[in-house]
Design a protein around this motif. Structure first.
Motif, PDB file in Angstrom:
ATOM      1  N   ALA A 198      39.178  -8.777  31.690  1.00  0.00           N
ATOM      2  CA  ALA A 198      37.807  -8.648  30.180  1.00  0.00           C
ATOM      3  C   ALA A 198      36.817  -7.859  31.967  1.00  0.00           C
ATOM      4  O   ALA A 198      36.163  -7.420  31.089  1.00  0.00           O
ATOM      5  CB  ALA A 198      37.647  -9.635  30.029  1.00  0.00           C
ATOM      6  N   LYS A 199      36.266  -8.481  32.775  1.00  0.00           N
ATOM      7  CA  LYS A 199      35.490  -7.916  33.932  1.00  0.00           C
ATOM      8  C   LYS A 199      36.107  -6.677  34.147  1.00  0.00           C
ATOM      9  O   LYS A 199      34.540  -5.824  34.138  1.00  0.00           O
ATOM     10  CB  LYS A 199      35.325  -8.715  34.979  1.00  0.00           C
ATOM     11  N   ARG A 200      37.564  -5.822  34.003  1.00  0.00           N
ATOM     12  CA  ARG A 200      37.461  -4.658  34.071  1.00  0.00           C
ATOM     13  C   ARG A 200      37.270  -3.795  33.103  1.00  0.00           C
ATOM     14  O   ARG A 200      36.739  -2.755  33.518  1.00  0.00           O
ATOM     15  CB  ARG A 200      39.089  -4.916  34.964  1.00  0.00           C
ATOM     16  N   CYS A 201      37.314  -4.618  31.899  1.00  0.00           N
ATOM     17  CA  CYS A 201      37.072  -4.075  30.815  1.00  0.00           C
ATOM     18  C   CYS A 201      35.463  -3.815  30.616  1.00  0.00           C
ATOM     19  O   CYS A 201      35.504  -2.460  29.739  1.00  0.00           O
ATOM     20  CB  CYS A 201      38.059  -4.802  29.590  1.00  0.00           C
ATOM     21  N   PHE A 202      34.772  -4.855  31.259  1.00  0.00           N
ATOM     22  CA  PHE A 202      33.564  -4.267  30.588  1.00  0.00           C
ATOM     23  C   PHE A 202      32.857  -3.147  31.316  1.00  0.00           C
ATOM     24  O   PHE A 202      32.080  -2.686  31.070  1.00  0.00           O
ATOM     25  CB  PHE A 202      32.741  -5.735  31.554  1.00  0.00           C
ATOM     26  N   VAL A 203      33.613  -2.323  32.352  1.00  0.00           N
ATOM     27  CA  VAL A 203      32.857  -1.836  32.769  1.00  0.00           C
ATOM     28  C   VAL A 203      33.291  -0.312  32.059  1.00  0.00           C
ATOM     29  O   VAL A 203      32.706   0.520  31.756  1.00  0.00           O
ATOM     30  CB  VAL A 203      32.845  -1.175  34.677  1.00  0.00           C
ATOM     31  N   MET A 204      34.371  -0.061  31.557  1.00  0.00           N
ATOM     32  CA  MET A 204      34.853   1.085  30.498  1.00  0.00           C
ATOM     33  C   MET A 204      33.985   0.508  29.199  1.00  0.00           C
ATOM     34  O   MET A 204      33.072   1.631  28.941  1.00  0.00           O
ATOM     35  CB  MET A 204      36.067   0.507  30.607  1.00  0.00           C
ATOM     36  N   ALA A 205      33.314  -0.243  28.753  1.00  0.00           N
ATOM     37  CA  ALA A 205      32.562  -0.089  27.378  1.00  0.00           C
ATOM     38  C   ALA A 205      31.599   0.014  27.722  1.00  0.00           C
ATOM     39  O   ALA A 205      30.788   0.599  26.471  1.00  0.00           O
ATOM     40  CB  ALA A 205      32.386  -2.201  27.232  1.00  0.00           C
ATOM     41  N   LYS A 206      30.699  -0.709  29.093  1.00  0.00           N
ATOM     42  CA  LYS A 206      29.690  -0.167  28.753  1.00  0.00           C
ATOM     43  C   LYS A 206      29.770   1.305  29.268  1.00  0.00           C
ATOM     44  O   LYS A 206      28.418   2.317  28.739  1.00  0.00           O
ATOM     45  CB  LYS A 206      28.832  -0.421  30.595  1.00  0.00           C
ATOM     46  N   LYS A 207      30.110   2.019  29.668  1.00  0.00           N
ATOM     47  CA  LYS A 207      30.317   3.263  29.813  1.00  0.00           C
ATOM     48  C   LYS A 207      30.285   3.990  28.420  1.00  0.00           C
ATOM     49  O   LYS A 207      30.365   5.239  28.995  1.00  0.00           O
ATOM     50  CB  LYS A 207      31.455   4.391  30.830  1.00  0.00           C
ATOM     51  N   ALA A 208      31.417   3.864  27.500  1.00  0.00           N
ATOM     52  CA  ALA A 208      31.581   4.021  26.469  1.00  0.00           C
ATOM     53  C   ALA A 208      30.487   3.321  25.941  1.00  0.00           C
ATOM     54  O   ALA A 208      30.955   4.394  24.376  1.00  0.00           O
ATOM     55  CB  ALA A 208      32.948   3.461  26.302  1.00  0.00           C
ATOM     56  N   GLY A 209      29.534   2.982  25.878  1.00  0.00           N
ATOM     57  CA  GLY A 209      28.449   2.346  25.199  1.00  0.00           C
ATOM     58  C   GLY A 209      27.930   1.963  23.581  1.00  0.00           C
ATOM     59  O   GLY A 209      27.571   1.844  22.551  1.00  0.00           O
ATOM     60  N   ALA A 210      28.937   0.669  24.400  1.00  0.00           N
ATOM     61  CA  ALA A 210      29.189   0.023  23.273  1.00  0.00           C
ATOM     62  C   ALA A 210      27.633  -1.504  23.525  1.00  0.00           C
ATOM     63  O   ALA A 210      27.537  -1.465  24.849  1.00  0.00           O
ATOM     64  CB  ALA A 210      30.504  -1.049  23.921  1.00  0.00           C
ATOM     65  N   THR A 211      27.894  -1.759  22.384  1.00  0.00           N
ATOM     66  CA  THR A 211      26.226  -2.026  22.322  1.00  0.00           C
ATOM     67  C   THR A 211      26.237  -3.484  21.183  1.00  0.00           C
ATOM     68  O   THR A 211      26.112  -4.862  21.668  1.00  0.00           O
ATOM     69  CB  THR A 211      25.146  -1.371  21.576  1.00  0.00           C
TER      70      THR A 211
END
Length: 263
Positions: A198-211
């Motif tokens: 999940a922590k790895r996914c956090f970086v991808m999600a933030k780069k994708a602009g998830a809010t």
């Protein structure tokens, strides 16, 4: 009636979706990928076509698009489109309110932002390491001597979490085996594994602009333990899709085929 196909040949599974003129899914299939991606594509399409009475071969489809890891090896495709674009379109036609995706494939993790028309706004991808991918979860399940579905449910029982420090699949597997050998609670080890991914996914999600919300696609989207861990780490809602999340790439490819075939 015209029919349109999308064939998503991934590193682990090949998926096929067939739509009618109205965009309704009339057939789908998911088969384990073979070494030869051409064979994988053929098997996926054959299984999907077996569920429709009107057509029996790829030649009878009005348009078909290949996508995924083996998209250039789909022999019956009219063209191919990247899986990033197809996942975005698949989610868009399933739930247009969702604007961000974490796609966890067999060998990589992607964060994708969706524009208002279903096209890709921006994306980020981690394809340098297998940690956090479908292959990683298969390795972890093997280390636990469990099936993958059993492993995905195990962490939901945990009261505490044992952190997994290794960032590499090989080292993480060794770390997990050592923890199991020490008699540590297996559900708490599993919770640590889910949290690490999940922590790895956090970086991808933030780069994708998830809010405010995000959805998961790919086979790992069915991992209930991972979904819970992602919600904890990202502090946003993970939206469940009404259609199998593993089919999103094939669905998006089929929708692109429908748009092109009806133009």
């Amino acid at each position: 009636m015209k029919y349109f196909g999308g064939c998503d040949v991934g590193s682990t599974y090949a998926k096929c979706v067939i739509l009618n003129e109205e965009g309704k899914m009339v057939a789908d299939s998911t088969v384990r990928s073979k070494i030869n991606p051409v064979k994988s594509a053929e098997l996926a399409l054959e299984e999907a076509l077996s569920k429709i009475d009107d057509i029996k071969s790829a030649e009878e489809l009005s348009y078909l698009i290949g996508t995924g890891y083996g998209r250039n090896k789909v022999p019956f495709a009219d063209e191919n489109i990247s899986e990033i674009s197809c996942h975005a379109m698949g989610v868009h036609v399933t739930n247009p309110d969702v604007k961000a995706i974490i796609d966890i494939g067999g060998q990589d993790v992607k964060g994708i932002a969706i524009d208002t028309d279903g096209t890709v706004k921006n994306f980020a991808m981690n394809d340098k390491c297998a940690a956090g991918t479908g292959r990683f979860f298969e390795a972890m399940a093997n280390a636990f001597e469990m099936t993958l579905p059993e492993f995905c449910q195990l962490s939901l029982q945990a009261k505490n979490t044992i952190p997994i420090t290794a960032q590499c699949t090989v080292f993480a597997e060794s770390e997990v085996i050592s923890l199991v050998g020490e008699g540590k609670p297996m559900d708490e080890i599993a919770a640590g594994i889910q949290l690490a991914v999940a922590k790895r996914c956090f970086v991808m999600a933030k780069k994708a602009g998830a809010t405010d919300s995000i959805t998961l696609t790919g086979g790992c989207a069915k991992n209930a333990g991972l979904k819970k861990a992602i919600e904890k780490v990202l502090k946003i809602k993970v939206v469940d899709l009404d259609i199998d999340p593993q089919l999103m790439g094939a669905l998006g490819a089929a929708e692109y085929a429908r748009q092109k075939g009806m133009a």
